[in-house]
Design a protein around this motif. Structure first.
Motif, PDB file in Angstrom:
ATOM      1  N   ARG A 115      17.077   1.889  -4.764  1.00  0.00           N
ATOM      2  CA  ARG A 115      17.051   3.196  -4.096  1.00  0.00           C
ATOM      3  C   ARG A 115      17.868   3.165  -2.807  1.00  0.00           C
ATOM      4  NH1 ARG A 115      11.546   3.036  -5.715  1.00  0.00           N
ATOM      5  NH2 ARG A 115      10.833   2.526  -3.606  1.00  0.00           N
ATOM      6  N   ARG A 116      17.739   2.079  -2.046  1.00  0.00           N
ATOM      7  CA  ARG A 116      18.521   1.974  -0.811  1.00  0.00           C
ATOM      8  C   ARG A 116      20.025   1.936  -1.134  1.00  0.00           C
ATOM      9  NH1 ARG A 116      13.978   2.487   0.585  1.00  0.00           N
ATOM     10  NH2 ARG A 116      14.778   4.576   0.179  1.00  0.00           N
ATOM     11  N   GLU A 163      14.883  -2.661   4.359  1.00  0.00           N
ATOM     12  CA  GLU A 163      15.962  -3.012   5.274  1.00  0.00           C
ATOM     13  C   GLU A 163      15.668  -4.360   5.938  1.00  0.00           C
ATOM     14  OE1 GLU A 163      18.811  -1.460   5.596  1.00  0.00           O
ATOM     15  OE2 GLU A 163      18.130  -0.019   4.079  1.00  0.00           O
ATOM     16  N   ASP A 213      10.911  -0.207   3.990  1.00  0.00           N
ATOM     17  CA  ASP A 213      11.990   0.553   3.361  1.00  0.00           C
ATOM     18  C   ASP A 213      13.051  -0.339   2.732  1.00  0.00           C
ATOM     19  OD1 ASP A 213      10.922   3.069   4.069  1.00  0.00           O
ATOM     20  OD2 ASP A 213      11.752   2.872   6.095  1.00  0.00           O
ATOM     21  N   ALA A 216      25.185   8.401  -7.322  1.00  0.00           N
ATOM     22  CA  ALA A 216      23.930   9.027  -7.739  1.00  0.00           C
ATOM     23  C   ALA A 216      24.086   9.689  -9.099  1.00  0.00           C
ATOM     24  CB  ALA A 216      23.491  10.049  -6.691  1.00  0.00           C
ATOM     25  N   ALA A 244      21.529   3.338  -3.680  1.00  0.00           N
ATOM     26  CA  ALA A 244      21.950   4.691  -4.040  1.00  0.00           C
ATOM     27  C   ALA A 244      22.153   5.545  -2.794  1.00  0.00           C
ATOM     28  CB  ALA A 244      20.925   5.331  -4.969  1.00  0.00           C
ATOM     29  N   GLU A 245      21.276   5.369  -1.811  1.00  0.00           N
ATOM     30  CA  GLU A 245      21.398   6.130  -0.567  1.00  0.00           C
ATOM     31  C   GLU A 245      22.644   5.729   0.214  1.00  0.00           C
ATOM     32  OE1 GLU A 245      17.724   5.353   1.360  1.00  0.00           O
ATOM     33  OE2 GLU A 245      16.541   6.597  -0.014  1.00  0.00           O
ATOM     34  N   ARG A 246      23.080   4.473   0.070  1.00  0.00           N
ATOM     35  CA  ARG A 246      24.296   4.021   0.753  1.00  0.00           C
ATOM     36  C   ARG A 246      25.555   4.492   0.036  1.00  0.00           C
ATOM     37  NH1 ARG A 246      21.703  -1.016   0.420  1.00  0.00           N
ATOM     38  NH2 ARG A 246      23.321  -1.705  -1.049  1.00  0.00           N
TER      39      ARG A 246
END
Length: 478
Positions: free
Chosen positions: A203-204, A156, A154, A298, A206-208
């Protein structure tokens, strides 16, 4: 949306004399020539570089930079590791050639960072180091701070290792050529996973809740006839992916510092709720879709700066990224350690040839990674760095803005009274900012009825090269 460079033709009839970039540097007290003692120290260190015992020259590292770069801070190799990935990132070990408290250190503190002007580069360190003995040039044995970051599937971090090592870059690559290879699926082995890892990290981010505006930058470039032109330049996809490797390393550095209780973070407070609410209200009028529950980052990541409404929205979104600072701490972590643009705590450690704080951040991380305390002299210097960098950042912004302003006025000189098609990117109470459609020029504009995101005809009222002023009035709808 990332965009390739947009080249704008040079306006033909301009002022006879070009913009005076040297005068701008003098106005803002940009250090020019290095003192003799600093040059002598640089020559001595270049002739006797200290190389670490750890030999990592078997790693097929490559550098990736703008075309023609010589101050190469980073070399990278990407590989699969089980179900995840291994990022190996070598950072030029400037601490191996610049001693704390010496003449090179003092001069670097006076400069703060490398400053780029259209006609010359004003480096942080003497070129014999920044473009020679400390630069990760291909085929040369160099000292580096070697980061090894293992990621899970993922993206991380699972394990981070940092130590000094000797390295040898295999090749010097540039963004345009690597973008062509990425599009063709022919990337060299060290970078073959760059699109995969880069997109995964995006993507990670954006999620943060990370916020990346992605607006094209105005820059001044030379023309074949000896003149100057303005271009609007957005990042190529490969530049965005490469930036994620640097951001990943900076996040790992911040974690090391916070865990060790010592360090210097690059901080940015989270957006104020009132600013987010104002943007959300503005979005429909500018054609921006803001889904229920979506974070600002986002929404921004899906915008196209080429669309007038989106460009105006991005102009307003700058309010979300105010308050950036360097925050030193020793013992007690800062109350607000995060960086709103990154969506996580973050530290500058990947550009020590070009930015003063990166050398200090790297030295702190090397000590903490080895389980030791940073040098007392280094720790004592950390609280002084935020003010030094704030002054350097301010000078750099002032010079860059003045260079663009002078070039804009020079390109438009003699065209007073003409009208141009333009987009309004911000406006309030009859005053605003417009960007010309056919030239990469921004200017102040006055007129009742200016509305962000609309196209207008703007009449040029003033193009003052000496005063670096361009001023328009509203002439009517486009």
């Amino acid at each position: 949306m990332v965009r390739a460079p947009l080249r704008v033709p040079r306006w033909p009839a301009a002022a006879p004399a070009g913009p005076d970039f040297a005068a701008i540097r003098a106005e803002f007290d940009v250090p020019e020539e290095f003192p003799a003692a600093v040059l002598a120290a640089a020559e001595q260190r270049a002739a006797q570089p200290r190389l670490p015992e750890l030999d990592a020259t078997d790693l097929p590292l490559v550098t990736l930079d703008p075309v023609g770069s010589r101050d190469l801070d980073q070399a990278v190799h990407l590989a699969r590791l089980g179900g995840g990935y291994r990022v190996t990132y070598a950072i030029a070990d400037v601490g191996a050639v610049v001693a704390l408290g010496g003449p090179l250190d003092g001069e670097a503190g006076r400069r703060g960072q490398t400053l780029y002007s259209p006609d010359r580069r004003t480096p942080l360190h003497p070129p014999v180091l920044s473009e020679g003995a400390a630069s990760l040039l291909p085929g040369e044995l160099r000292a580096a701070a070697l980061w090894t970051i293992d990621l899970d599937a993922d993206g991380e971090p699972l394990r981070v290792d940092l130590r000094r090592a000797r390295v040898r870059s295999r090749a010097q690559l540039d963004y345009p050529a690597v973008q062509v290879q990425a599009d063709a699926g022919t990337l060299p082995e060290p970078l073959a996973l760059l699109p995969v890892i880069g997109r995964l990290l995006q993507r990670r981010a954006a999620e943060r809740g990370a916020i990346e505006l992605g607006t094209p930058d105005q820059s001044v470039e030379a023309t074949p006839d000896g003149g100057w032109t303005l271009v609007l330049r957005g990042d190529l996809p490969v530049e965005g992916w490469n930036a994620q490797i640097s951001l990943l390393t900076g996040r790992c550095a911040a974690t090391l510092m916070l865990d060790g209780g010592r360090g210097l973070l690059r901080t940015l407070p989270p957006p104020r709720p009132s600013d987010v609410d104002s943007l959300r209200v503005l979005a429909p009028a500018l054609g921006v879709d803001w889904p229920e529950g979506a974070a600002p980052g986002a929404v921004i990541s899906g915008l196209d700066p080429a669309r007038p409404g989106h460009a105006a929205f991005l102009e307003e979104a700058v309010t979300l990224l105010r308050g950036a600072a360097y925050t030193a701490f020793d013992g007690v972590p800062p109350e607000q350690p995060g960086h709103g643009g990154v969506g996580a705590p973050y530290a500058h450690v990947t550009a020590p040839l070009r930015r003063l704080v990166d050398r200090f951040g790297t030295e702190v991380c090397l000590a903490l990674a080895a389980g030791t305390e940073p040098d007392p002299v280094l720790r004592a210097a950390l609280p002084e760095l935020p003010a030094l960098m704030a002054a350097s950042d301010r000078r750099t912004r002032d010079v860059e803005r003045a260079v663009v302003d002078a070039t804009e006025a020079w390109l438009l000189h003699g065209r007073e009274g003409q009208t141009f098609s333009a987009v309004v990117v911000e406006a309030e109470d009859g005053r605003g900012t417009v960007v010309l459609d056919d030239l990469a020029i921004r200017g102040r504009c006055t007129g009742e009825g200016l509305r962000p995101g609309t196209r207008i005809r703007a009449r040029l009222e003033q193009a003052d090269v000496v005063g670096r002023t361009v001023r328009f009035t509203l002439a009517g709808p486009a």
